[in-house]
Design a protein around this motif. Sequence first.
Motif, PDB file in Angstrom:
ATOM      1  N   CYS A 161      44.616  48.227  39.012  1.00 61.80           N
ATOM      2  CA  CYS A 161      43.175  48.122  39.208  1.00 61.80           C
ATOM      3  C   CYS A 161      42.527  49.495  38.998  1.00 61.80           C
ATOM      4  CB  CYS A 161      42.872  47.609  40.610  1.00 61.80           C
ATOM      5  SG  CYS A 161      43.581  45.974  40.928  1.00 61.80           S
ATOM      6  N   PRO A 162      41.311  49.526  38.459  1.00 61.34           N
ATOM      7  CA  PRO A 162      40.647  50.802  38.188  1.00 61.34           C
ATOM      8  C   PRO A 162      40.438  51.675  39.430  1.00 61.34           C
ATOM      9  CG  PRO A 162      39.500  49.018  37.074  1.00 61.34           C
ATOM     10  CD  PRO A 162      40.527  48.389  37.966  1.00 61.34           C
ATOM     11  N   ASN A 163      40.406  51.074  40.631  1.00 62.57           N
ATOM     12  CA  ASN A 163      40.215  51.863  41.840  1.00 62.57           C
ATOM     13  C   ASN A 163      41.518  52.481  42.335  1.00 62.57           C
ATOM     14  OD1 ASN A 163      41.455  49.588  42.835  1.00 62.57           O
ATOM     15  ND2 ASN A 163      40.047  49.303  44.534  1.00 62.57           N
ATOM     16  N   GLY A 164      42.609  52.291  41.591  1.00 66.59           N
ATOM     17  CA  GLY A 164      43.881  52.917  41.933  1.00 66.59           C
ATOM     18  C   GLY A 164      44.880  52.003  42.613  1.00 66.59           C
ATOM     19  N   VAL A 165      44.462  50.859  43.118  1.00 68.13           N
ATOM     20  CA  VAL A 165      45.371  49.948  43.799  1.00 68.13           C
ATOM     21  C   VAL A 165      46.168  49.152  42.765  1.00 68.13           C
ATOM     22  CG1 VAL A 165      45.548  47.987  45.384  1.00 68.13           C
ATOM     23  CG2 VAL A 165      43.867  49.783  45.807  1.00 68.13           C
ATOM     24  N   VAL A 166      47.443  48.953  43.052  1.00 72.67           N
ATOM     25  CA  VAL A 166      48.326  48.198  42.177  1.00 72.67           C
ATOM     26  C   VAL A 166      48.637  46.856  42.839  1.00 72.67           C
ATOM     27  CG1 VAL A 166      50.680  48.115  41.244  1.00 72.67           C
ATOM     28  CG2 VAL A 166      49.374  50.244  41.167  1.00 72.67           C
ATOM     29  N   LEU A 167      48.568  45.779  42.049  1.00 77.27           N
ATOM     30  CA  LEU A 167      49.052  44.476  42.493  1.00 77.27           C
ATOM     31  C   LEU A 167      50.351  44.228  41.750  1.00 77.27           C
ATOM     32  CD1 LEU A 167      48.793  41.780  43.998  1.00 77.27           C
ATOM     33  CD2 LEU A 167      47.549  40.907  42.005  1.00 77.27           C
ATOM     34  N   GLY A 168      51.449  44.166  42.505  1.00 81.63           N
ATOM     35  CA  GLY A 168      52.760  43.946  41.906  1.00 81.63           C
ATOM     36  C   GLY A 168      53.292  42.573  42.267  1.00 81.63           C
ATOM     37  N   LEU A 169      53.845  41.896  41.291  1.00 82.20           N
ATOM     38  CA  LEU A 169      54.459  40.593  41.502  1.00 82.20           C
ATOM     39  C   LEU A 169      55.954  40.724  41.264  1.00 82.20           C
ATOM     40  CD1 LEU A 169      51.950  38.426  39.410  1.00 82.20           C
ATOM     41  CD2 LEU A 169      51.769  39.088  41.825  1.00 82.20           C
ATOM     42  N   PHE A 170      56.744  40.326  42.254  1.00 87.35           N
ATOM     43  CA  PHE A 170      58.198  40.348  42.149  1.00 87.35           C
ATOM     44  C   PHE A 170      58.728  38.953  42.430  1.00 87.35           C
ATOM     45  CE2 PHE A 170      57.821  44.913  42.950  1.00 87.35           C
ATOM     46  CZ  PHE A 170      58.854  45.439  42.202  1.00 87.35           C
ATOM     47  N   SER A 171      59.882  38.663  41.892  1.00 90.57           N
ATOM     48  CA  SER A 171      60.557  37.415  42.200  1.00 90.57           C
ATOM     49  C   SER A 171      60.955  37.418  43.671  1.00 90.57           C
ATOM     50  CB  SER A 171      61.801  37.278  41.323  1.00 90.57           C
ATOM     51  OG  SER A 171      62.554  36.172  41.725  1.00 90.57           O
ATOM     52  N   GLU A 172      60.907  36.255  44.307  1.00 90.88           N
ATOM     53  CA  GLU A 172      61.228  36.165  45.731  1.00 90.88           C
ATOM     54  C   GLU A 172      62.642  36.640  46.045  1.00 90.88           C
ATOM     55  OE1 GLU A 172      61.392  32.147  47.369  1.00 90.88           O
ATOM     56  OE2 GLU A 172      61.841  31.383  45.382  1.00 90.88           O
ATOM     57  N   GLU A 173      63.553  36.584  45.071  1.00 87.15           N
ATOM     58  CA  GLU A 173      64.927  37.026  45.309  1.00 87.15           C
ATOM     59  C   GLU A 173      65.001  38.496  45.718  1.00 87.15           C
ATOM     60  OE1 GLU A 173      64.237  35.257  42.341  1.00 87.15           O
ATOM     61  OE2 GLU A 173      64.956  33.373  43.191  1.00 87.15           O
ATOM     62  N   MET A 174      64.024  39.300  45.271  1.00 79.81           N
ATOM     63  CA  MET A 174      64.000  40.727  45.627  1.00 79.81           C
ATOM     64  C   MET A 174      63.853  40.932  47.139  1.00 79.81           C
ATOM     65  SD  MET A 174      64.220  42.770  42.949  1.00 79.81           S
ATOM     66  CE  MET A 174      63.476  44.259  43.582  1.00 79.81           C
TER      67      MET A 174
ATOM     68  N   ASP B 123      33.386  54.413  46.215  1.00 76.07           N
ATOM     69  CA  ASP B 123      33.435  55.748  45.631  1.00 76.07           C
ATOM     70  C   ASP B 123      33.321  55.649  44.109  1.00 76.07           C
ATOM     71  OD1 ASP B 123      35.980  55.148  44.573  1.00 76.07           O
ATOM     72  OD2 ASP B 123      37.041  56.264  46.124  1.00 76.07           O
ATOM     73  N   HIS B 124      33.438  56.787  43.428  1.00 83.23           N
ATOM     74  CA  HIS B 124      33.246  56.836  41.975  1.00 83.23           C
ATOM     75  C   HIS B 124      34.278  56.012  41.201  1.00 83.23           C
ATOM     76  CE1 HIS B 124      36.311  59.895  42.613  1.00 83.23           C
ATOM     77  NE2 HIS B 124      36.593  59.789  41.335  1.00 83.23           N
ATOM     78  N   ARG B 125      35.427  55.705  41.817  1.00 84.23           N
ATOM     79  CA  ARG B 125      36.443  54.893  41.140  1.00 84.23           C
ATOM     80  C   ARG B 125      36.376  53.426  41.528  1.00 84.23           C
ATOM     81  NH1 ARG B 125      42.333  57.275  41.154  1.00 84.23           N
ATOM     82  NH2 ARG B 125      42.436  55.581  42.616  1.00 84.23           N
ATOM     83  N   GLY B 126      35.475  53.076  42.411  1.00 86.30           N
ATOM     84  CA  GLY B 126      35.398  51.694  42.878  1.00 86.30           C
ATOM     85  C   GLY B 126      36.209  51.456  44.134  1.00 86.30           C
ATOM     86  N   GLY B 127      36.656  52.539  44.772  1.00 89.93           N
ATOM     87  CA  GLY B 127      37.374  52.407  46.037  1.00 89.93           C
ATOM     88  C   GLY B 127      36.419  51.991  47.137  1.00 89.93           C
TER      89      GLY B 127
END
Length: 141
Positions: free
Chosen positions: A44-57, A133-137
């Motif tokens: 995301c442009p505000n710096g946050v990451v959305l990560g998708l992992f398989s449930e086995e992890m 903020d300036h990044r969308g945070g």
Amino acid sequence: MGVPVRISAVTLACRDIGRMGAFYRQFEWPEAPTSVPEHVVFQCPNGVVLGLFSEEMFERFGRLAEGFRGFTLTIHCEDEKMVVRAHEAIREVDDVAELDAEPTRSGWGYGFGFRDPEGNVWGVAYKYDADFDHRGGFIYP
């Protein structure tokens, strides 16, 4: 040593990572170049990451829960008009479940909720007196 005061990423354990990746791609969120079928990442442009992992992890923590999991994910908007536009857009998205019929007002703000294909609860809201903020945070008042 202190713990940094920030949440940088949200990781969702997924039963069907392909379906979940396709669901979030519909929003046209920027996918990281390092994203692979086993680990789908949206930056995301505000710096946050959305990560998708398989449930086995995450098997060592137990099986994925059904129903409400005790958390919600929220997309904050700059104003009520943006909430309405988001609601209109999400109505057109495949695989959305339990979308509120329309945004509602409360003493807190204005917004609506829905579930993604695997039951995670999402909110889209405008928080009265909040800022960005300036990044969308998001800056909570």
